[in-house]
Scaffold this active site. Structure first.
Site, PDB file in Angstrom:
ATOM      1  N   ASP A 188       0.800  -1.087  -0.297  1.00  0.00           N
ATOM      2  CA  ASP A 188       0.200   0.547  -0.104  1.00  0.00           C
ATOM      3  C   ASP A 188       0.797   1.486   0.309  1.00  0.00           C
ATOM      4  O   ASP A 188       1.977   1.271   0.674  1.00  0.00           O
ATOM      5  CB  ASP A 188      -1.228   0.275   1.388  1.00  0.00           C
ATOM      6  CG  ASP A 188      -1.950   1.144   1.367  1.00  0.00           C
ATOM      7  OD1 ASP A 188      -2.960   1.410   0.216  1.00  0.00           O
ATOM      8  OD2 ASP A 188      -1.849   1.866   2.500  1.00  0.00           O
ATOM      9  N   GLU A 203       1.443  -0.472  -4.706  1.00  0.00           N
ATOM     10  CA  GLU A 203       0.456   0.543  -5.563  1.00  0.00           C
ATOM     11  C   GLU A 203       1.126   2.058  -4.972  1.00  0.00           C
ATOM     12  O   GLU A 203       1.758   2.782  -4.663  1.00  0.00           O
ATOM     13  CB  GLU A 203      -0.555   0.550  -4.197  1.00  0.00           C
ATOM     14  CG  GLU A 203      -1.475   1.735  -5.014  1.00  0.00           C
ATOM     15  CD  GLU A 203      -2.167   2.379  -3.361  1.00  0.00           C
ATOM     16  OE1 GLU A 203      -3.251   2.516  -3.664  1.00  0.00           O
ATOM     17  OE2 GLU A 203      -1.500   2.186  -2.472  1.00  0.00           O
TER      18      GLU A 203
END
Length: 554
Positions: free
Chosen positions: A217, A279
């Site tokens: 993330d 990401e």
């Protein structure tokens, strides 16, 4: 080596270069306890459906212990399962069942920040300025005569200031801490070796339990520019960066690459080809490709492709750029159309206005589309995506043709973006509504009690999995057929060869398959054996908003 029930064989040798990975948003996938929130046993019970679908791996959004202020992306303990989702034993059982079915398991990891309920942050609040406990986070003195102003002008991704002032143990106003996201998500100080060592151990904890990799993330975050200079992001930019990433003092700093090289050494030390997926909202593609060099990430999400409009020029440009740019560093391109942070592509591709990442759509949004047109375009776009070489990512429910849930009442919305912007942005709840499994069951089979943490649209009854399974022409059966042909024809490891096409149409060959995507052109004639079609053909002609795969003659 393992074989899933759809018949695909998974080997350990760079499986990720051509894999189809299915994202599970645990709280919205399947609820085994009737609480209205999905859980790990619910996932385990439904894994057969994903093996039957024909995907190669699953990626789970966070399931760690968390106060759930941001749906689990606010982690209070990185080495435990939140009781909302089950136990570590439940996690182990899920991994074991997935591996039995030939499905690999990728876990989400959230290194940019912790929850404010994490033991480290609680210790930092209790400690004095300048202490080792505060050094783990981004604490700074404020500006102004008495420190009453934030240290700089940074804005949170969720809206509002990126700084919150604390009350010191003596009861007086004190330092400020940085949170690029919600106030409950303080940013860690990744310049500190203690932080890096802690996450080394976290990675090993889950690798030892059998995970096959991590989706990282905010992989373009972590490191902040020295001095934390003021910065105003362009209002037109996505909330997590993009075109401004090169200039941003908190996105895409060079120092973050040292972290990923360190993580890559850890995953490489385990057997079975464990992977790292970034990401990283980074543009242009040449800059994004820096994240997938041989000693860093294996893959990164191709957000440029995801954000392309349903337009032949844009699509061909981003496909060509992706294959060339990622190929130049020896990495596969990836393709993705939907995830838990953006408007579902069954709605987005037919909107009359752009929707920046994180903003969402609701009943008052401009340019809301015709639902049937949106699903037709989504099916055509999905069939084009799955024909391309490289890795592909699916978001739960897209195989059912689920559109964005637009009419969620304000009192039911839970995304921090909705609350921090006082309803100015609808946020991400619309793409996170629990899945419909059985048309005639409570909560459409999501839970036994009919409870659902977000309300499900009544219209989803017709899109439930059991209403589509075995039904010729359904979106589910289109996906199953496409994944079977993709696997049997080796499309994931193939090569794109463009063919001359009429205006508004894309034609490409990949191995023994010709892909014709009529995006917006006049009807075109289709010759040869049709393998998969996104919508029925009109005789031998392909209408607009339709993609077809045809077997090339030998």
């Amino acid at each position: 080596m393992a074989t899933n029930v759809a018949g695909s064989t998974i080997t350990a040798q760079e499986w990720w270069r051509s894999s189809v990975i299915y994202q599970i948003y645990p709280r919205s996938f399947a609820d085994s306890t009737g609480t209205g929130v999905g859980d790990l046993p619910g996932i385990t019970a439904r894994l057969d459906a994903l093996a039957e679908l024909g995907v190669d791996a699953i990626w789970l959004s966070p399931f760690y212990r968390s106060p759930q202020r941001d749906a689990g992306y606010d982690v209070s303990d990185f080495r435990d399962v939140d009781p909302l989702f089950g136990t570590l034993d439940d996690f182990d059982a899920m991994v074991a069942r997935a591996h039995e079915l030939g499905l690999r398991v990728i876990a989400d990891i959230v290194p940019n920040h912790t929850s404010d309920e994490h033991a480290w942050f609680q210790a930092a609040l209790a400690a004095a300025p300048g202490s080792p406990e505060r050094a783990r986070y981004m604490f700074r003195d404020g500006r102004g005569a008495s420190g009453e102003l934030p240290p700089n002008n940074w804005e949170s991704v969720f809206g509002g200031p990126a700084w919150t002032r604390v009350t010191e143990p003596d009861g007086n106003p004190g330092q400020w801490y940085l949170h690029l996201f919600d106030t409950s998500q303080p940013d860690l100080n990744w310049e500190l070796e203690e932080v890096r060592a802690e996450f080394d151990d976290v990675l090993r904890f889950w690798l030892d339990r059998g995970v096959d990799g991590f989706r990282v993330d905010v992989a373009h975050g972590l490191i902040k520019a020295e001095g934390l200079p003021d910065f105003v992001q362009d209002e037109d930019e996505a909330s997590m960066g993009g075109g401004a990433a090169e200039a941003s003092p908190y996105w895409a700093q060079d120092g973050v690459h040292e972290v990923w090289r360190r993580w890559r050494r850890i995953t490489d030390s385990y057997p079975g080809d464990r992977i790292l997926v970034a990401e990283a909202w980074i543009y242009p593609l040449e800059l994004m490709a820096r994240w997938v060099r041989p000693d860093e990430m294996h893959q990164t999400f191709n957000f440029g492709y995801m954000e392309a409009h349903w337009d032949t020029a844009q699509l061909r440009s981003v496909i060509d750029d992706s294959l060339a740019t990622f190929g130049a560093v020896g990495a596969p391109s990836t393709w993705v159309l939907s995830n838990h942070d953006i408007v579902r592509h069954a709605t987005r591709l037919s909107l009359g206005a752009d929707t920046p990442q994180g903003h969402g759509v609701g009943p008052d949004s401009p340019g809301l589309p015709d639902v049937d047109e949106g699903i037709r375009r989504a099916r055509a776009a999905s069939l084009l995506m799955l024909s391309l070489p490289g890795g592909a990512y699916m978001y739960q429910g897209e195989e059912l043709g689920l559109p964005e849930a637009v009419d969620i009442p304000g009192e039911a919305r839970q995304d921090p973006t909705w609350h921090r912007t006082q309803g100015e942005r609808y946020g991400r709840d619309g793409c996170r509504v629990p899945l419909p499994w059985e048309a005639d069951s409570p909560a459409f089979g999501f839970s036994t009690t009919g409870d659902s943490w977000l309300p499900q649209p009544r219209e989803w009854r017709a899109l439930a999995r059991d209403a589509q399974r075995g039904v010729e022409g359904s979106t589910l059966e289109m996906y199953r057929a496409a994944l079977r042909v993709r696997r049997e024809s080796g499309l994931g490891t193939g090569t794109v060869t463009w063919r001359e096409a009429p205006e508004g149409v894309l034609i490409l060959d990949n191995g023994t398959v010709r892909i014709i995507a009529n995006v917006s052109g006049d009807p075109v004639t289709v010759e040869g054996e049709v393998l998969v079609a996104s919508s029925p053909l009109d005789g031998a002609t392909l209408p607009a908003d339709t993609t077809v795969w045809v077997r090339l003659p030998e």
